[in-house]
Design an enzyme around this catalytic site. Structure first.
Site, PDB file in Angstrom:
ATOM      1  N   ARG A 238       0.169   4.268   0.628  1.00  0.00           N
ATOM      2  CA  ARG A 238      -0.139   5.206   1.700  1.00  0.00           C
ATOM      3  C   ARG A 238       0.194   4.554   3.038  1.00  0.00           C
ATOM      4  O   ARG A 238      -0.301   3.487   3.370  1.00  0.00           O
ATOM      5  CB  ARG A 238      -1.622   5.577   1.656  1.00  0.00           C
TER       6      ARG A 238
ATOM      7  N   GLY B 211     -23.499   3.314   6.865  1.00  0.00           N
ATOM      8  CA  GLY B 211     -22.932   2.163   6.184  1.00  0.00           C
ATOM      9  C   GLY B 211     -21.811   2.597   5.246  1.00  0.00           C
ATOM     10  O   GLY B 211     -21.506   3.783   5.114  1.00  0.00           O
TER      11      GLY B 211
ATOM     12  N   GLU C 129      -8.440   0.920   1.553  1.00  0.00           N
ATOM     13  CA  GLU C 129      -7.936   0.482   2.860  1.00  0.00           C
ATOM     14  C   GLU C 129      -8.457   1.369   3.982  1.00  0.00           C
ATOM     15  O   GLU C 129      -8.725   0.893   5.099  1.00  0.00           O
ATOM     16  CB  GLU C 129      -6.412   0.447   2.886  1.00  0.00           C
ATOM     17  N   ARG C 130      -8.637   2.653   3.717  1.00  0.00           N
ATOM     18  CA  ARG C 130      -9.145   3.555   4.755  1.00  0.00           C
ATOM     19  C   ARG C 130     -10.573   3.154   5.144  1.00  0.00           C
ATOM     20  O   ARG C 130     -10.904   3.113   6.340  1.00  0.00           O
ATOM     21  CB  ARG C 130      -9.099   4.995   4.244  1.00  0.00           C
TER      22      ARG C 130
ATOM     23  N   GLN D 151       0.846  -1.195   0.000  1.00  0.00           N
ATOM     24  CA  GLN D 151       0.000   0.000   0.000  1.00  0.00           C
ATOM     25  C   GLN D 151       0.884   1.249   0.000  1.00  0.00           C
ATOM     26  O   GLN D 151       1.713   1.424   0.892  1.00  0.00           O
ATOM     27  CB  GLN D 151      -0.898  -0.024   1.240  1.00  0.00           C
TER      28      GLN D 151
ATOM     29  N   ASN E 128      -5.277   7.124  -4.223  1.00  0.00           N
ATOM     30  CA  ASN E 128      -4.776   8.026  -3.186  1.00  0.00           C
ATOM     31  C   ASN E 128      -4.373   9.378  -3.740  1.00  0.00           C
ATOM     32  O   ASN E 128      -4.580  10.413  -3.098  1.00  0.00           O
ATOM     33  CB  ASN E 128      -3.600   7.367  -2.469  1.00  0.00           C
TER      34      ASN E 128
ATOM     35  N   SER F  56     -19.495   7.669  10.884  1.00  0.00           N
ATOM     36  CA  SER F  56     -20.397   7.825   9.735  1.00  0.00           C
ATOM     37  C   SER F  56     -20.853   6.464   9.219  1.00  0.00           C
ATOM     38  O   SER F  56     -22.027   6.279   8.862  1.00  0.00           O
ATOM     39  CB  SER F  56     -19.679   8.597   8.628  1.00  0.00           C
TER      40      SER F  56
END
Length: 365
Positions: free
Chosen positions: A14, A33, A53-54, A12, A87, A28
């Site tokens: 980032r 969802g 991934e975030r 990854q 990203n 949130s």
């Protein structure tokens, strides 16, 4: 798809995820969802994240069992590219993360021009980011922490190139960067203008040290009492043959701007005109003059000379410690006097580094 079936991508691009932003996203997700599915690819009986991934991390924090997912059959290179694109488009990577991603492209055989086309950026953008990888790790961390930005680095590298022409020893880029780190390490906020001011100040010190030593004033202090012009020239392998007319003009401008009120500027002009003529037009052998100044270059002394120098410095430091203790005792501050008396050389030096904001790397080099 179940979260337990999904694994993070070890490649990854980032590396830094804002913890507070993740908490807000997880809150949130608890309410709304996951609005946009993540992308994964099958690998070794599991699914590796390609994009998202975030969202995956926030879903874990929210306590979800499953997450909407799109499965795509892509190889490692394409998976890396898709992660970079996501990203960069969302401006979620730090400049250093972008630089590291672009370097991976380079290792894959891409040119800067080809990388620029793949990520939809200009070639200059890619080249500028890759230059950041020349920075020492501490400064790369500052970029990752967003303490300094691309603008700061541009100014630093500009002055690094200006100072580089004077430095005659290996590791010169690291030496300049360490001076920068030492100067700003305790600054809470660093502006681009601060970096420019630092660069001009360092340029002045470099040129002043060379010219001052050439003129026979090598024993004079530089920016503090702990280093004189000759020792600075020795540490950085500075030499009079790196000085140009432009450097003399730079010193002249500095002297004019720094002159005390009432000082006759004509006197300053005449002094620097004579200096320029002596160095460049008089026919004097400046190499011989420089040799007579007995600059001791770091790394070129014999072992005996180094040992002698180290012992002399240690004696001077311990004498300084004793004088400080005597001064405290005379002033009636006995606790501080006793504390200094009891300190070993190493303990005193540790306190010195902290008090004077001197980098160990600079000392070692």
């Amino acid at each position: 798809m179940k979260l337990t079936e999904i694994q993070a991508n070890p490649h990854q691009p980032r590396k830094h995820f804002d913890e507070q932003a993740l908490v807000e996203l997880s809150q949130s997700i608890k309410v709304e969802g996951v609005m946009s599915p993540i992308m994964v690819r099958p690998i070794d009986g599991k699914y590796e994240i390609v994009q998202g991934e975030r969202r995956f991390r926030a879903a874990q924090m929210a306590g979800l069992i499953e997450i909407p997912s799109i499965v795509r059959e892509v190889d490692e290179h394409e998976a890396f590219h898709l992660a970079v694109i996501e990203n960069i488009q969302r401006e979620q990577m730090t400049p250093i993360e972008e630089a590291q991603a672009f370097m991976k492209y380079v290792e894959m055989g891409y040119t800067h021009e080809q990388i620029a086309k793949k990520v939809n950026k200009g070639r200059t953008f890619v080249t500028d980011r890759l230059r950041m990888l020349k920075l020492m790790p501490e400064l790369q961390d500052w970029i990752a922490e967003r303490r300094i930005s691309h603008g700061h680095v541009t100014q630093l590298l500009k002055y690094e190139a200006i100072l580089f022409k004077h430095i005659g020893r290996k590791g010169s880029e690291k030496a300049v960067q360490d001076l920068f780190y030492s100067y700003f390490v305790k600054s809470e906020k660093i502006s681009v203008i601060n970096v420019k001011e630092w660069g001009e100040l360092m340029r002045f010190h470099f040129i002043a040290a060379i010219v001052g030593t050439f003129n026979g004033h090598g024993g004079s202090a530089l920016w503090n009492e702990h280093r004189n012009m000759r020792s600075f020239c020795g540490d950085y392998h500075l030499h009079i043959n790196s000085i140009t007319r432009e450097d003399i003009h730079f010193l002249l401008d500095w002297a004019i701007n720094d002159a005390e009120p009432g000082t006759k500027k004509s006197v300053i002009y005449e002094r620097y005109e004579r200096l320029e003529e002596y160095i460049f037009d008089s026919g004097v052998n400046i190499e011989e003059v420089w040799e007579s100044r007995d600059v001791r270059y770091l790394g070129e002394q014999t072992l005996e000379e180094l040992e002698k120098s180290i012992r002399e410095h240690m004696r001077t430091i311990m004498d300084c410690k004793r004088d400080m203790a005597d001064a405290y005792r005379t002033a009636g501050v006995f606790d501080e006097a006793d504390r200094l008396d009891a300190m070993s050389f190493d303990e005193y030096m540790e306190e010195f580094f902290e008090r004077e904001n001197v980098s160990r790397e600079t000392i070692k080099q």
